[in-house]
Structures are given as C-alpha cells and as structure tokens.
Design an enzyme around this catalytic site. Structure first.
Site, PDB file in Angstrom:
ATOM      1  N   GLU A 210       0.857  -1.185   0.000  1.00  0.00           N
ATOM      2  CA  GLU A 210       0.000   0.000   0.000  1.00  0.00           C
ATOM      3  C   GLU A 210       0.892   1.234   0.000  1.00  0.00           C
ATOM      4  O   GLU A 210       2.112   1.130   0.136  1.00  0.00           O
ATOM      5  CB  GLU A 210      -0.952  -0.002   1.198  1.00  0.00           C
ATOM      6  CG  GLU A 210      -0.269   0.108   2.546  1.00  0.00           C
ATOM      7  CD  GLU A 210      -1.244  -0.074   3.720  1.00  0.00           C
ATOM      8  OE1 GLU A 210      -2.239  -0.786   3.568  1.00  0.00           O
ATOM      9  OE2 GLU A 210      -0.977   0.497   4.784  1.00  0.00           O
ATOM     10  N   HIS A 248      -4.415   3.552   7.984  1.00  0.00           N
ATOM     11  CA  HIS A 248      -3.196   3.085   8.652  1.00  0.00           C
ATOM     12  C   HIS A 248      -2.267   4.267   8.899  1.00  0.00           C
ATOM     13  O   HIS A 248      -2.111   5.126   8.035  1.00  0.00           O
ATOM     14  CB  HIS A 248      -2.436   2.082   7.774  1.00  0.00           C
ATOM     15  CG  HIS A 248      -3.102   0.748   7.690  1.00  0.00           C
ATOM     16  ND1 HIS A 248      -2.963  -0.063   6.588  1.00  0.00           N
ATOM     17  CD2 HIS A 248      -3.880   0.081   8.558  1.00  0.00           C
ATOM     18  CE1 HIS A 248      -3.656  -1.177   6.803  1.00  0.00           C
ATOM     19  NE2 HIS A 248      -4.213  -1.108   7.974  1.00  0.00           N
TER      20      HIS A 248
END
Lengths: 290, 390
Positions: A210, A248
């Site tokens: 990611e 996150h």
C-alpha cells in the site's frame, strides 16, 4: 514446513485475561495452535479456558518452554511487554496492538534486533501457517487452507480478501502474515521474501502493498536480484491524496514519495506480476501456478 | 496533529532557539499596532495556516513600517489560502504573525524525522535552506547531511557539532546551529513528533534565527501530553473528517459521487481503486475499523447520507472481528431513522454472513446485495452514472 511459526511453536498470549486476549487465545487454540500459556501480572494460578496464566513472561517460558508470543496490550503500555518478551528469550513476537506511538515501537525494535528476535507488527493481524495448523493472530482461520502460496501484506482485511480468493480458486497457503500498518514495523517484505525463498513448501508469493514508505520498492530490488519464485503483487491506494493518512498510520504519501504508481512501476520492472484489480489476484496466481 | 508556525516557534523559544521578534494577532488594527511596537524598519505579515507554500499563494507580505500595514493585514486575514498543498478548497487563515524581517545572509535547513525503514530518529541538515527538503534531495542530494540517532545514546553533542560545522565555519555561528540541532532533536523526541523542522534557519549578522518552523505531533502519542491537545486548530481541518474521527472512524474526503463504507484501511483503499478501474469516482475513504459497534456503523452511514454529493452508497465489508450482523443492524438503523433517499449496494462477506443477509432481507429496505466484489463495484459505478445523467 512454513515460515516463522509451525506445529512445534509453543505460544503464549501477553494480555490473555483481557477481552481480546481471551477471545483470540481460544480461537487460536481451536484452530490448532499449541497455546501453552498466558501472561497477566497478578493472575498467576488462574486459567483461561484451561490455558494456564503466569505473572511474567520469564515464568511462562520457564514453565512451558514458550518461544512465540502474541501481544494484546493497550497502545500506551505496549512497549514494555515487547521488551519483556525479548528479555525472556521469545524468538517470535506478534504484536496486534494498533496505535502504539512510533517512537516506542522504534526503541523496542532496536532491542528486538540486538537480541536476534523477530517482531511481527505492530498493528498486524498476525501470522498463520495453514500447512502447520498454527495461527498466531486475529485472522478468521476458516478462510485459509493448506497449500503452496505465501502471502505477505501490510493490511489485515485486504489479506483476508486475497486469501479468500486463493482458497476459493483452489490454491492453499503455506504461511500468511501481516507486516503491520504502522510507519515503523518489525519485519519487512524483504525479510519475509528471504524466508520464503528457503521454504521448500512455498511455491509462489503474493505481496500486498500500500502507499507510504518504500518497503515495496526495496522488495522489488531484492526480487530482481535474488528471488526466483513467482511473485504476484497488488498495491492499494492509487486514489489516495498526498499528505493524508489513509486509515493506517503508515499509509501516507509524503513529499511525493510512497505513491502506489511508483511502487507498481518498481515491482513491474522487477518482473513481478502486478494486478491492478484486487478481485483478480487469485486468478493471476492460478495462471502462474498452472 | 499539526501546529501553526507561531505555536512551533513558541516551543523552539522555550528550548532556547532564537526566533525573530513577533506577535500573533487576529485583526488588522491589532496588526498595525503590533507592527509599530516592533520598531523595525521592515516587517513581515505571515498567514497562519496548516500548509506550506504560503508565500506563493499570497499569504506572506514583507513591508516597510510606512506602508499600509492595516489594509494588507486585513487582506491576508480575510483570505482563503489556496496553496499547492491545500487542494482547491483552500484553508481559512486562522491568525496573522507579525514579525520583524531580519537581514538574511544565509538560509539553512534543519529537520528531524523518524526513518520508517530502519526505525531510527534521523537529523537532517543542509546549507540549501529555503526550499523544501524533497526539492533539495532531488536537486542537490549531496547537500543533505544526516545523523542517524542511536535510541539508547540519544543525539550526542559531538553529533550536533558535527552537523553545525558542515553548515558554518565561524565558531560563533556554528555554536548557535549546534544548539538549534540539539533543541530540535529534543523537541522531536519529547513531544513525539512526526516532523520537527526549521526551514529556513537563517544567519543574520552574528545571529542564527529560526525564520520558519513546522512541528507536527503524532496523534497516537497525544495521551502523553494532554496539554498539547489545546493547541489543535479545528478550523484547519475538514469538519466531516473531524466529526468522523470523534466517532472513531477514519474518513477522508475525495472528489467523486460514490459514498464508500469499508472495514479495514487496506480494503478501503482497494475499494476506491476498484471503483476507479470501472470508471467511477469515490466521494470518500471510510474505514469503520475492525471492532466497530452498531453505533459506529450507524454513524458512518449517517456521514455518507449527510454528504450531498453522494449519489450511491457502496458497502464493502469483509467481516473478521466486525460481525456482519452488527454491520447490518447499524446500517438498517441509520437508514430507517432517516428514511432511505439513496440507493445502497452492498457486498458483504465473513463472520456471521448468513445472519447479516437475513437482517437485510427482513428489513424491507431496498439494499442490493451482490456477492461478487467486482460485480458490485461495476454496478455501483453504473448506478452513479445513470443517476448523474438523469
């Protein structure tokens, strides 16, 4: 065989008497994990569904021979249990906790590395080796099935999504692990690739990246040079605006670096099969393995 | 959490770093009074906004004390500053910093970050201050000096001195730089920063001054310094993102018309990617989190329904800890409380899926359940297009 955890692993849970610690210790044991004990200061002599509780990790290791620890301790206090596990000689430490201040993680990690232990996480779903019936984490066990695919990921639910596809497509997994969604985590993609390289049971690897940081770029470099098993990758976050943390703590594009596009390019150049549509990952792995 | 320039400078001053004399004001007349009281030939007005690139956007003005300070200050205070970092919607100016404009002989750069690759706090220094560190790294990487700090030793005085002598040869100047390096490192560690930066650090005659400073704090460590929470300037944050965070959700506004509710950050990002692959545009990123309660799910649904731009709602859940029945109850509650105005397409998998499906089916609501994620995404995009065409 599998990487990091297996049938022989003797697992304890730090924070076993808490709500999550209890739930997941039992779930891990039900999956097949050898849960030998738990640690909560002051609760020695009690049991959690038959699993003995100790006051300290040192004591738990002496009594049970534990070598893997699963940590469920609130973020503000999570540095100490990591250090406690290291000092007690635990080789593999899995820290589920989300929201640990990164400077705490960084200083704990320094000691982890000095003592030669391995830290998975923090902010990770954990690790599971279906071939070895060993789960040390919070992932739903039932979606996994034994097989040749290794899975490494920076995200929990995204891993479940991919594993579910693999299982439904008839491809089982050797070991699946989450590196963790924080900016500073213990294991990197490269560390895991090195282990998968030496694992005869792993025939292919799925890498789920990611935005943020450069772990995917480093993985690409390593794959190009030294990794000869097939790798399929997916990188999340093409639409992420710069400077925003996408859920996150570690998923952030800063100063133009850490973009999905940059990671996809690096991986493609290294010969990795990069899949742009998440729902086609399982199919891509099947195409390669058949 | 980001701090304003004037807040960052206050922290630097407490640690013994010199900054230009200045005052923080909130209206134009106050600005004029402040400018006069500085008794400086040249002054600078600086918009206090959480963004870089303020100068280019017209948020900074260097003036003589004889110029029309009052109207210039008024202009900046009324601005909605659109910089290369704010996006087209810009940011309102919260306050104005009125400072003396010192003579500038040299512009240096100092910054402290946590290197995510090796977990070391890293101090960066460069003689090429004034531009951002990414530009320096691109244009002249050889002009960036780094010190990786051993967490057990901390930053040693010799390391600060070492960096200082790379930037200056005169003892008088180098000593002040070394002091600033140490101070910045101590701030980074003791305040749990994600970034602590002085850019530029200027040499002005025999003095070294922090002309601009940026200190960003890590939200996850704010519990250690509850007093810092008072420095949060809510006017600089998107109101929806702010209320989402208070509800325990992670929400980021995007430009499109498809409202998204997903569990897990990675899956939420991947859902946006998938919508875009099929030609659609998501209105937001929304991660309800792993252990969301019925209330949190309902709050999330309400945020999507409140958004006037949203034409279709897409729910994508892979229930692990979050059970599908909990999700269904939250969604149904939010929709029933408001009456459904928007089409909802849901793809739901995982723990307690059968119970979740049954709840949706029994609710009598028009929620389309599509088992395949790819098909669901295609359908959402088609629906959004159909509605924007009509």
């Amino acid at each position: 065989m599998a990487i990091l955890v297996n049938r022989e692993s003797r697992v304890i849970c730090q924070g076993i008497t808490g709500r999550n610690g209890t739930f997941h210790s039992i779930a891990c044991r039900d999956y097949g994990t050898n849960m030998v004990g738990g640690v909560t200061p002051g609760k020695k002599g009690t049991f959690v569904d038959g699993i003995p509780v100790f006051n300290t990790v040192e004591e738990a290791v002496l009594e049970t021979g534990a070598n893997v620890s699963l940590i469920f301790i609130p973020a503000a206090h999570a540095k100490d249990p990591i250090l406690e596990a290291v000092d007690a000689g635990i080789g593999v430490i899995v820290c589920i906790t989300e929201g640990i201040p990164p400077l705490d993680t960084a200083s704990a990690l320094y000691t982890v590395k000095q003592k030669g232990s391995v830290l998975i996480g923090p902010n990770t779903p954990g690790i599971i080796s279906p071939t070895e019936k060993c789960k040390v984490g919070i992932m739903p066990g039932y979606i996994h099935t034994p097989g040749p695919v290794g899975v490494i990921s920076r995200s929990g639910t995204l891993t479940y999504e991919v594993v579910d596809q693999l299982t439904k497509a008839g491809m089982g997994q050797s070991t699946c692990l989450g590196l963790g969604g924080d900016p500073v985590v213990g294991l990197s993609f490269v560390d895991c690739l090195k282990m998968f390289k030496d694992d005869p049971k792993t025939g292919a690897v799925v890498l789920i990246g990611e935005i943020g940081g450069s772990a995917e770029e480093q993985a690409a470099e390593y794959i190009k040079k030294e990794f000869c098993k097939p790798v399929v990758a997916y990188v999340a976050g093409k639409l992420a605006p710069p400077g925003k943390r996408m859920g996150h703590a570690g998923a952030i594009i800063s100063g133009g670096s850490g973009t999905a596009q940059g990671k996809i390019e690096a991986l493609t150049k290294a010969g990795v099969t990069v899949v742009e549509n998440l729902t086609k990952v399982g199919q891509a792995v099947r195409d390669i393995l058949s | 959490m980001n701090l304003h320039e004037f807040q960052s400078k206050r922290i630097l001053m407490e640690k013994g770093v010199s900054v230009p004399r200045g005052l923080m004001v909130c209206d134009a007349l106050e600005a004029l009074v402040a400018a006069r009281s500085l008794k400086a030939d040249k002054i600078v007005l600086k918009a206090q906004v959480h963004s870089g690139g303020r100068g280019k956007a017209g948020g900074i003005a260097v003036m003589s004390i004889d110029d029309d300070v009052r109207s210039e200050a008024g202009r900046i205070l009324r601005m909605n500053l659109v910089t290369n970092q704010t996006g087209p919607q810009g940011k309102t100016v919260s306050a104005l910093l009125v400072e003396e404009a010192p003579q500038i002989d040299e512009e240096l750069y100092l910054g402290v970050v946590l290197d995510r690759n090796d977990g070391h706090v890293t101090v960066m220094a460069s003689p090429a201050g004034g531009m951002d560190i990414e530009t320096i790294a691109k244009q002249s990487p050889e002009k960036i000096y780094l010190v990786k700090v051993d967490p057990l030793r901390g930053l040693c005085p010799f390391q600060s001195r070492g960096l200082a002598y790379k930037l200056a040869s005169k003892n008088l100047i180098a000593n002040q730089i070394a002091k600033a390096v140490t101070a910045l490192y101590e701030i980074f560690v003791s305040y749990d920063c994600t970034l602590a930066e002085i850019n530029p650090l200027v040499v002005s005659g025999e003095k070294v001054l922090a002309l601009d400073a940026k200190i960003n704090l890590d939200d996850h460590a704010l519990f250690r310094r509850p007093e810092m929470a008072e420095l949060r300037d809510r006017s600089q944050e998107d109101p929806v993102e702010l209320s989402a965070r208070q509800a325990g959700l992670s929400y980021i506004k995007l430009d499109g018309d498809i409202g998204c509710m997903v569990n897990g950050a990675g899956l939420a990002m991947a859902t946006l990617d998938l919508i875009s692959i099929h030609g659609g545009a998501p209105a937001n990123f929304l991660d309800v989190g792993g252990g969301a309660s019925e209330q949190v799910v309902a709050d999330a649904m309400n945020i999507l329904l409140d958004d006037m731009r949203v034409k279709v709602v897409f729910i994508n859940i892979f229930g692990g800890i979050l059970r599908c029945d909990v999700l269904a109850r939250g969604v149904i509650r939010a929709i029933k409380e408001r009456g459904l105005q928007l089409p909802v397409i849901a793809r739901i998998e995982g723990t307690n899926i059968d119970l979740g499906r049954k709840l949706f089916a029994d609710s009598g609501l028009q929620i389309q359940m599509i088992p395949s994620l790819d098909e669901a995404a295609k359908l959402v995009v088609a629906k959004a297009k159909e509605l924007s065409a009509s």
